[in-house]
Each structure stands twice: as C-alpha cells, then as structure tokens.
Enzyme design. Structure first.
Site, mmCIF file in Angstrom:
data_model
loop_
_atom_site.group_PDB
_atom_site.id
_atom_site.type_symbol
_atom_site.label_atom_id
_atom_site.label_comp_id
_atom_site.label_asym_id
_atom_site.label_seq_id
_atom_site.Cartn_x
_atom_site.Cartn_y
_atom_site.Cartn_z
ATOM 1 N N PHE A 80 49.429 43.122 25.778
ATOM 2 C CA PHE A 80 49.642 43.399 27.206
ATOM 3 C C PHE A 80 49.469 44.884 27.530
ATOM 4 C CE2 PHE A 80 52.659 39.917 26.216
ATOM 5 C CZ PHE A 80 52.274 38.981 27.145
ATOM 6 N N SER A 124 41.940 39.558 33.226
ATOM 7 C CA SER A 124 42.267 39.381 34.641
ATOM 8 C C SER A 124 41.134 38.667 35.355
ATOM 9 C CB SER A 124 42.453 40.770 35.247
ATOM 10 O OG SER A 124 42.486 40.694 36.648
ATOM 11 N N THR A 126 40.016 39.633 37.863
ATOM 12 C CA THR A 126 39.199 40.717 38.432
ATOM 13 C C THR A 126 37.806 40.748 37.782
ATOM 14 O OG1 THR A 126 39.378 43.012 39.183
ATOM 15 C CG2 THR A 126 39.897 42.630 36.899
ATOM 16 N N TYR A 148 39.520 50.056 36.321
ATOM 17 C CA TYR A 148 40.481 49.102 35.740
ATOM 18 C C TYR A 148 39.755 47.822 35.328
ATOM 19 C CZ TYR A 148 43.894 45.337 35.560
ATOM 20 O OH TYR A 148 44.610 44.224 35.163
ATOM 21 N N LYS A 152 38.874 45.853 31.502
ATOM 22 C CA LYS A 152 39.149 44.459 31.122
ATOM 23 C C LYS A 152 37.874 43.794 30.606
ATOM 24 C CE LYS A 152 43.479 44.416 31.914
ATOM 25 N NZ LYS A 152 44.358 44.439 30.738
ATOM 26 N N ARG A 230 44.892 33.888 47.765
ATOM 27 C CA ARG A 230 44.923 34.131 46.321
ATOM 28 C C ARG A 230 45.629 32.985 45.606
ATOM 29 N NH1 ARG A 230 42.185 37.421 48.154
ATOM 30 N NH2 ARG A 230 42.061 39.657 47.795
HETATM 31 P P1 NAD Z 1 53.364 46.341 33.090
HETATM 32 O O1 NAD Z 1 52.934 47.708 33.445
HETATM 33 O O2 NAD Z 1 54.664 45.835 33.661
HETATM 34 O O3 NAD Z 1 53.433 46.197 31.508
HETATM 35 C C1 NAD Z 1 52.615 46.914 30.630
HETATM 36 C C2 NAD Z 1 53.500 47.513 29.553
HETATM 37 O O4 NAD Z 1 52.656 48.238 28.640
HETATM 38 C C3 NAD Z 1 54.521 48.517 30.109
HETATM 39 O O5 NAD Z 1 55.815 48.196 29.609
HETATM 40 C C4 NAD Z 1 54.039 49.870 29.587
HETATM 41 O O6 NAD Z 1 55.112 50.759 29.331
HETATM 42 C C5 NAD Z 1 53.287 49.478 28.319
HETATM 43 N N1 NAD Z 1 52.222 50.380 27.919
HETATM 44 C C6 NAD Z 1 51.242 50.905 28.698
HETATM 45 N N2 NAD Z 1 50.432 51.701 27.961
HETATM 46 C C7 NAD Z 1 50.904 51.672 26.684
HETATM 47 C C8 NAD Z 1 50.492 52.276 25.467
HETATM 48 N N3 NAD Z 1 49.444 53.094 25.429
HETATM 49 N N4 NAD Z 1 51.211 52.006 24.352
HETATM 50 C C9 NAD Z 1 52.290 51.195 24.383
HETATM 51 N N5 NAD Z 1 52.738 50.599 25.506
HETATM 52 C C10 NAD Z 1 52.039 50.832 26.658
HETATM 53 O O7 NAD Z 1 52.170 45.353 33.469
HETATM 54 P P2 NAD Z 1 52.133 43.770 33.518
HETATM 55 O O8 NAD Z 1 52.040 43.358 34.943
HETATM 56 O O9 NAD Z 1 53.178 43.194 32.660
HETATM 57 O O10 NAD Z 1 50.680 43.519 32.890
HETATM 58 C C11 NAD Z 1 50.498 43.308 31.517
HETATM 59 C C12 NAD Z 1 49.033 43.194 31.208
HETATM 60 O O11 NAD Z 1 48.461 42.160 31.997
HETATM 61 C C13 NAD Z 1 48.225 44.458 31.534
HETATM 62 O O12 NAD Z 1 47.248 44.630 30.531
HETATM 63 C C14 NAD Z 1 47.577 44.130 32.867
HETATM 64 O O13 NAD Z 1 46.375 44.833 33.052
HETATM 65 C C15 NAD Z 1 47.328 42.639 32.714
HETATM 66 N N6 NAD Z 1 47.239 41.962 34.012
HETATM 67 C C16 NAD Z 1 48.275 42.048 34.893
HETATM 68 C C17 NAD Z 1 48.186 41.427 36.128
HETATM 69 C C18 NAD Z 1 49.318 41.530 37.124
HETATM 70 O O14 NAD Z 1 49.122 41.161 38.287
HETATM 71 N N7 NAD Z 1 50.515 41.984 36.756
HETATM 72 C C19 NAD Z 1 47.039 40.691 36.455
HETATM 73 C C20 NAD Z 1 46.002 40.605 35.530
HETATM 74 C C21 NAD Z 1 46.125 41.246 34.298
HETATM 75 C C1 UD1 Z 2 44.987 43.140 42.832
HETATM 76 C C2 UD1 Z 2 43.816 43.838 42.197
HETATM 77 C C3 UD1 Z 2 43.407 43.070 40.951
HETATM 78 C C4 UD1 Z 2 44.585 42.946 39.999
HETATM 79 C C5 UD1 Z 2 45.745 42.283 40.742
HETATM 80 C C6 UD1 Z 2 46.971 42.184 39.920
HETATM 81 C C7 UD1 Z 2 42.606 44.970 44.010
HETATM 82 C C8 UD1 Z 2 41.381 44.973 44.853
HETATM 83 N N1 UD1 Z 2 42.723 43.925 43.147
HETATM 84 O O1 UD1 Z 2 44.586 41.821 43.196
HETATM 85 O O2 UD1 Z 2 42.349 43.738 40.303
HETATM 86 O O3 UD1 Z 2 44.232 42.162 38.871
HETATM 87 O O4 UD1 Z 2 46.050 43.045 41.924
HETATM 88 O O5 UD1 Z 2 47.516 43.438 39.652
HETATM 89 O O6 UD1 Z 2 43.446 45.853 44.095
HETATM 90 N N2 UD1 Z 2 47.959 42.418 50.677
HETATM 91 C C9 UD1 Z 2 48.437 42.740 51.928
HETATM 92 N N3 UD1 Z 2 49.355 43.749 52.023
HETATM 93 C C10 UD1 Z 2 49.825 44.440 50.926
HETATM 94 C C11 UD1 Z 2 49.311 44.099 49.653
HETATM 95 C C12 UD1 Z 2 48.378 43.084 49.571
HETATM 96 O O7 UD1 Z 2 48.061 42.146 52.927
HETATM 97 O O8 UD1 Z 2 50.651 45.359 51.080
HETATM 98 C C13 UD1 Z 2 47.002 41.278 50.554
HETATM 99 C C14 UD1 Z 2 45.662 41.634 49.916
HETATM 100 O O9 UD1 Z 2 44.746 42.031 50.899
HETATM 101 C C15 UD1 Z 2 45.309 40.303 49.250
HETATM 102 C C16 UD1 Z 2 46.667 39.712 48.853
HETATM 103 O O10 UD1 Z 2 47.625 40.347 49.691
HETATM 104 O O11 UD1 Z 2 44.707 39.433 50.168
HETATM 105 C C17 UD1 Z 2 47.052 39.956 47.393
HETATM 106 O O12 UD1 Z 2 46.954 41.341 47.120
HETATM 107 P P1 UD1 Z 2 47.459 41.958 45.720
HETATM 108 O O13 UD1 Z 2 48.831 41.472 45.425
HETATM 109 O O14 UD1 Z 2 47.243 43.428 45.770
HETATM 110 O O15 UD1 Z 2 46.502 41.276 44.649
HETATM 111 P P2 UD1 Z 2 44.902 41.226 44.579
HETATM 112 O O16 UD1 Z 2 44.280 42.080 45.601
HETATM 113 O O17 UD1 Z 2 44.500 39.798 44.550
#
Ligand code: NAD
Ligand code: UD1
Length: 334
Positions: A80, A124, A126, A148, A152, A230
């Site tokens: 993660f 992701s 994304t 970002y 990925k 979404r």
């Molecule tokens: P998060 O930031 O809550 O968790 C990431 C953790 O990694 C944190 O605790 C941070 O301290 C740790 N970390 C960061 N860099 C590090 C390093 N160099 N060494 C050791 N630890 C490190 O994020 P999350 O929402 O739990 O996401 C986890 C993973 O899932 C990420 O890779 C993120 O890109 C991916 N992801 C998240 C989402 C989302 O919407 N949350 C969506 C798609 C993918």
């Molecule tokens: C975003 C990231 C995506 C990432 C994901 C999870 C972008 C363009 N995409 O996705 O790469 O994997 O977060 O971290 O940033 N919205 C509002 N008001 C707000 C925030 C969001 O209207 O204050 C809307 C957005 O326009 C969208 C939806 O809510 O339609 C979801 O937004 P968000 O939670 O930021 O996720 P994504 O944009 O889908």
C-alpha cells in the site's frame, strides 16, 4: 501466511490488517507514518483484542526492508505504501516518483533477494484514464494524465516485466475504484490532513460542522442529475478483497490485474443525500465549476474479482455513509 503490509497504518492498510488477522493469517505492519500516526496501532489492537506487530521504516531503505522481511519470515507482501494525492503529484513529481517507483523497486529487490515472490499491489482505476466504455473491465485501454496515475501504471508494468523474467513470481494488481466508509467500530477510518481532496471526507467534515459546505464540482455532466458518477466501495469490502487476493497468490503464478469495485455508480448528489440520512441533518452544498481532469462517470465491471477471487462487495451506500459518520463522530478533526 505471514503477510507484510507496507503502508499498513494508512486508511486501506489498517482495514486490511483487521480482515487478514480475522481470516487467520499473521500480519506485520510496516510504515513510516508520513501520512498516518501511531495511534492507529492501538485502535487496531482494540478491534482485534490482541497485539499488532509493527515495524517502523521506509520502503526506500533496502537494508531495513530486507531486515524486516527476513526477521518475520514473510510469505507475501501487500504493498500500500506510497503517496496518493493527484494535485500534489503535479506539484511534486519527483517526490511521487521517488516514493512510488523507487520505493517499489527497493521493496522488490529486497523480496527477490530473499526469495519472497508473492505481491499484491494497490493500483487504481485511474489507470483507465477517460472511459471509452462502461463498465470498465480490466481489458479497457490504459492511459494516465498525471504523475500519480503514471506511477501506478509504471509499477503495474514493472511488475508485469518481473513476472515475465521469473515465472516464480505471483503478482495481483488490485485496481481500486473509490474506497470510502470506515470500520463498523468507528475506531479506524479516513482522516486526511488539511482540507480533504476527495468527496467523502469533505462531506463528513461538512456534516460535522468543521467545513461550511460541500463544493459540488459541476452539475452539467452527461449523468442522470448532472453531477459526477463514481463506483464507491466500502473500505471493509475492499480490505476483504486483499485476503482473497493473498490466498489466490499462494496457488497461482504470474501477473494479473483485478478491479475492486461494486459495479454500481452513484452521483455526488446521491452521496450527499445518503450522508444526510446517515447523520440525520442537512449537509449544505453549492454547485461550483467542474474540477479540471474529472470525468463524468466511472464504474467497474467487477466480474473478474468474482470469478478469480470469489469476491463480491457486500455493503451498500447507506452502510458506507453510516460507518463514515460513526468514525467522524468518534474522531473529530480540530
Ligand atoms: P494512506 O496515505 O492512508 O496510506 C498509505 C500509507 O503508506 C500511510 O500510512 C503512509 O504513512 C505510508 N507510506 C507512504 N510512503 C511510505 C514509504 N516511503 N515508506 C513506508 N510507508 C510509507 O493511503 P490509502 O488511501 O490507504 O491508500 C493506500 C494505497 O492505495 C496507496 O498506494 C494509494 O495510492 C492506493 N489507492 C488509494 C485509493 C484511495 O482512494 N484511497 C484509490 C486507489 C489506490
Ligand atoms: C480521485 C482521483 C483518482 C484517485 C481517487 C482516489 C482525480 C482527478 N482523481 O478520484 O486518481 O484514485 O481520487 O484517491 O483527482 N467532488 C466534488 N466535490 C469535492 C470533491 C469531489 O464534487 O469536494 C466530486 C468529483 O468531481 C467526482 C466525485 O466527487 O465527481 C469523486 O471525487 P473524488 O472523491 O475526488 O474521487 P475521484 O475524482 O473519482
């Protein structure tokens, strides 16, 4: 299995730790707390009723990584750790490439050198870029528009090359859609620093009175109510998908990408209304301009996860909002 969670103190990692332990496997959490803090460990112990094994460190530190993998006799890694804010990645690309690419390469070298060849990677949705069709299946063309997203996609490609070079590797790239919600206990959840970028934590803070109103980014999209759609998935469902993926890795080799989503899309206004129901009060919002880079709609075809992992999301939107609110009430942000 003994499973190392890099970034295991974060939002998704902490929920995954609970599900893995409750499935009978052992977990070691590895984190540098760059986006989390040590209090999550104590909360995990309260949920699990037992101590949690934790090692502080950075995935970019080869000798520390190797030491921890060896010391705990790790069988598989769920990776993660990384930086995840799209806007910040545009401003600080080098930090993103360093953490997400160099960090992953360092982890992979340490794993390879110790013969540990099972990995689940946090990818992701994304990587699909602007949808050419919906729902998005894993064969949809890939494209990215920001650093970002590029990290990925590049890590997915690196992992694919690795599996070609050595057929002993087993790698699952899990492409998450929009994880939201929190653990039912209200003890762990999503608590970003500063003003949230993502919709749900923003809505939660408006509901709590910390922020005045949700800014809805556009109501002129080609969607039923004009706001963005979404595929929101409960973080506990997502976490459970990792247990299935780890078990899949122990009996399959090679590289595969698998979507983790529900297959259902909800609009921004659907979310706000579901949240109002969960917290029992109005959530003020105002319509503002579209956010650059946003797509109108995006949702998953989750069929491959069902076929290969036997996994399907169980929670509905109301559960996601109720659990988020339950956490928000327990953990007010100053
Ligand atoms: P998060 O930031 O809550 O968790 C990431 C953790 O990694 C944190 O605790 C941070 O301290 C740790 N970390 C960061 N860099 C590090 C390093 N160099 N060494 C050791 N630890 C490190 O994020 P999350 O929402 O739990 O996401 C986890 C993973 O899932 C990420 O890779 C993120 O890109 C991916 N992801 C998240 C989402 C989302 O919407 N949350 C969506 C798609 C993918
Ligand atoms: C975003 C990231 C995506 C990432 C994901 C999870 C972008 C363009 N995409 O996705 O790469 O994997 O977060 O971290 O940033 N919205 C509002 N008001 C707000 C925030 C969001 O209207 O204050 C809307 C957005 O326009 C969208 C939806 O809510 O339609 C979801 O937004 P968000 O939670 O930021 O996720 P994504 O944009 O889908």
């Amino acid at each position: 299995m003994r499973i190392l969670l890099t970034g295991g103190a974060g939002f998704i990692g902490s929920h995954t730790a609970v599900e893995i332990v409750q499935s009978g496997h052992d977990v070691v959490i590895f984190d540098n707390f760059s986006n989390s803090d040590a209090s999550v460990l104590e909360r995990l112990e309260r949920i699990l009723g037992r101590p949690v094994t934790f090692e502080e460190g950075d995935i970019r530190d080869y000798s520390r990584m190797r030491e921890v993998l060896q010391k705990h006799n790790i069988d598989a890694v769920v990776h993660f750790a990384g930086l995840k804010a799209v806007g910040e990645s545009v401003e600080k690309p080098l930090e993103y490439y360093d953490n997400n690419i160099t960090g992953t390469l360092t982890l992979l070298r340490a794993m390879r050198d110790l013969g540990i060849k099972r990995l689940i990677f946090s990818s992701s949705a994304t990587v699909y870029g602007t949808p050419q069709y919906l729902p998005l299946d894993e064969n949809h063309p890939l494209s990215v528009t920001n650093p970002y997203g590029r990290t990925k996609l590049q890590v997915e490609e690196i992992l694919s090359d690795l599996c070609v070079s050595d057929p002993e590797w087993s790698v699952v790239c899990l492409r998450y859609f929009n994880p939201i919600g929190a653990h039912e206990s209200g003890l762990i959840g999503e608590n970003p620093r500063g003003i949230p970028n993502n919709l749900l934590p923003y809505v939660a803070r408006v509901a709590a009175g910390i922020l005045p109103a949700v800014q809805v980014f556009g109501n002129d999209y080609d969607t039923p109510d004009g706001t963005g759609v979404r595929d929101y998935i409960h973080v506990v469902d997502l976490a459970k998908g990792h247990v299935n993926a780890a078990e899949y890795c122990s009996c399959h080799k090679g590289w595969i990408a698998i979507n983790l989503g529900t297959g259902v899309g909800y609009s921004v206004l659907d979310i706000i209304h579901a949240y109002e129901k969960a917290c029992g009060k109005p959530v003020p919002y105002k319509i503002v301009a579209r956010r650059p880079g946003d797509v109108a709609s995006n949702w998953a075809n989750p069929q491959r996860a069902l076929e290969l992992l036997g996994w399907k999301a169980q929670y509905n939107l109301q559960d996601m909002c109720e659990h988020s609110w339950n956490f928000q009430k327990n953990c007010p942000v100053e």
